[in-house]
Scaffold this active site. Structure first.
Site, mmCIF file in Angstrom:
data_model
loop_
_atom_site.group_PDB
_atom_site.id
_atom_site.type_symbol
_atom_site.label_atom_id
_atom_site.label_comp_id
_atom_site.label_asym_id
_atom_site.label_seq_id
_atom_site.Cartn_x
_atom_site.Cartn_y
_atom_site.Cartn_z
ATOM 1 N N LYS A 185 -52.378 -24.705 79.700
ATOM 2 C CA LYS A 185 -53.738 -25.157 79.389
ATOM 3 C C LYS A 185 -53.968 -26.513 80.063
ATOM 4 O O LYS A 185 -53.223 -27.462 79.821
ATOM 5 C CB LYS A 185 -53.927 -25.289 77.878
ATOM 6 C CG LYS A 185 -53.840 -23.947 77.150
ATOM 7 C CD LYS A 185 -53.951 -24.111 75.653
ATOM 8 C CE LYS A 185 -55.370 -24.342 75.194
ATOM 9 N NZ LYS A 185 -55.467 -24.321 73.697
HETATM 10 O O1 G3P Z 1 -57.259 -24.940 71.367
HETATM 11 C C1 G3P Z 1 -58.603 -25.292 71.105
HETATM 12 C C2 G3P Z 1 -58.987 -25.013 69.725
HETATM 13 O O2 G3P Z 1 -57.802 -24.917 68.979
HETATM 14 C C3 G3P Z 1 -59.896 -25.991 69.074
HETATM 15 O O3 G3P Z 1 -60.151 -25.520 67.811
HETATM 16 O O4 G3P Z 1 -60.583 -25.605 65.413
HETATM 17 O O5 G3P Z 1 -59.622 -27.624 66.568
HETATM 18 O O6 G3P Z 1 -61.990 -26.959 66.951
HETATM 19 P P1 G3P Z 1 -60.613 -26.481 66.624
#
Ligand code: G3P
Length: 225
Positions: free
Chosen positions: A86
């Site tokens: 990533k």
């Molecule tokens: O990897 C990106 C994703 O995990 C972001 O999710 O829930 O932290 O907004 P969040």
């Protein structure tokens, strides 16, 4: 469309893999920090759980392109060369993406808040791009729409790149992008569960079970009545 689990919680990953048609696991530095174990220790455990064919996403954290490329080489050496690195969609990240493409290392553009940010990553040769749906919503914009715009732009340019939409907080966001036919989504375990579980479903199944118990007797099923 691929469906992945956005977590490094081994128990949750095992449970969801046993239950649902899961294609892989995505992590990020915050998710690894929550697991609280040495990164490669937990990532190797995830790799052995999901097998060599499971998609595994691991984020580079260096501030510069050269550092990101070094991380990508180590990540793929430790976790298998199908592992996707990533790379944040920032200027140094785009530089790194072009180098990774030359080396044949698979990568996903991440930390995407605008459609054009993701489109540039796709132009750099990303296998996937990850728009952050709910984080965009939280900023007062429309995360689903940004993801749809990105999907459309990639298709219009005929680039060999798919969405792995991320950051969901409810089933409606997931449904809208499923209907739209995006390439993939990664969901936290609680969002995964919420897609198919609610009190109405449980009550319906329990009512069927109770009716059959009344008809055929306690513990009887269609296999032995
Ligand atoms: O990897 C990106 C994703 O995990 C972001 O999710 O829930 O932290 O907004 P969040």
């Amino acid at each position: 469309m691929i469906l992945c689990i956005d977590s490094a919680d081994i128990q949750a990953i095992r449970r969801l893999y046993e239950t649902y048609p899961v294609d892989g696991v995505s992590t990020n530095p915050s998710i690894l920090a929550k697991a609280g174990r040495p990164p490669y220790e937990v990532l190797k455990e995830i790799r052995s759980l999901i097998g060599p064919e499971g998609e595994l996403f691991v984020q580079a954290v260096s501030p510069d392109a050269e550092g990101m490329v070094r991380e990508a080489r180590r990540i793929t050496a430790e976790l298998g060369d199908t592992t996707l690195v990533k790379i944040p969609c920032v200027p140094e990240g785009f530089k790194a993406m072009k180098l990774l493409k030359q080396e044949g290392i698979r990568f996903i553009g991440t930390a995407i808040y605008t459609a054009m940010q993701g489109f540039i990553a796709a132009k750099c040769g990303a296998d996937y791009v990850a728009p952050y749906v709910n984080r965009i919503d939280n900023m007062g914009f429309d995360g689903v729409q940004v993801a749809m715009d990105l999907h459309d732009a990639i298709q219009a340019a005929d680039l060999p790149c798919e969405l792995l939409a991320a950051s969901f907080k409810n089933s409606q966001q997931v449904l809208e992008l499923t209907r739209y036919g995006v390439g993939g989504m990664t969901l936290a375990p609680d969002i995964f569960d919420a897609l198919t579980r609610n009190a109405a479903i449980d009550a319906a199944v329990e009512a069927f079970t109770a009716d059959f118990r009344g008809l055929a007797g306690e513990g009887k099923t269609m296999a032995d009545c």
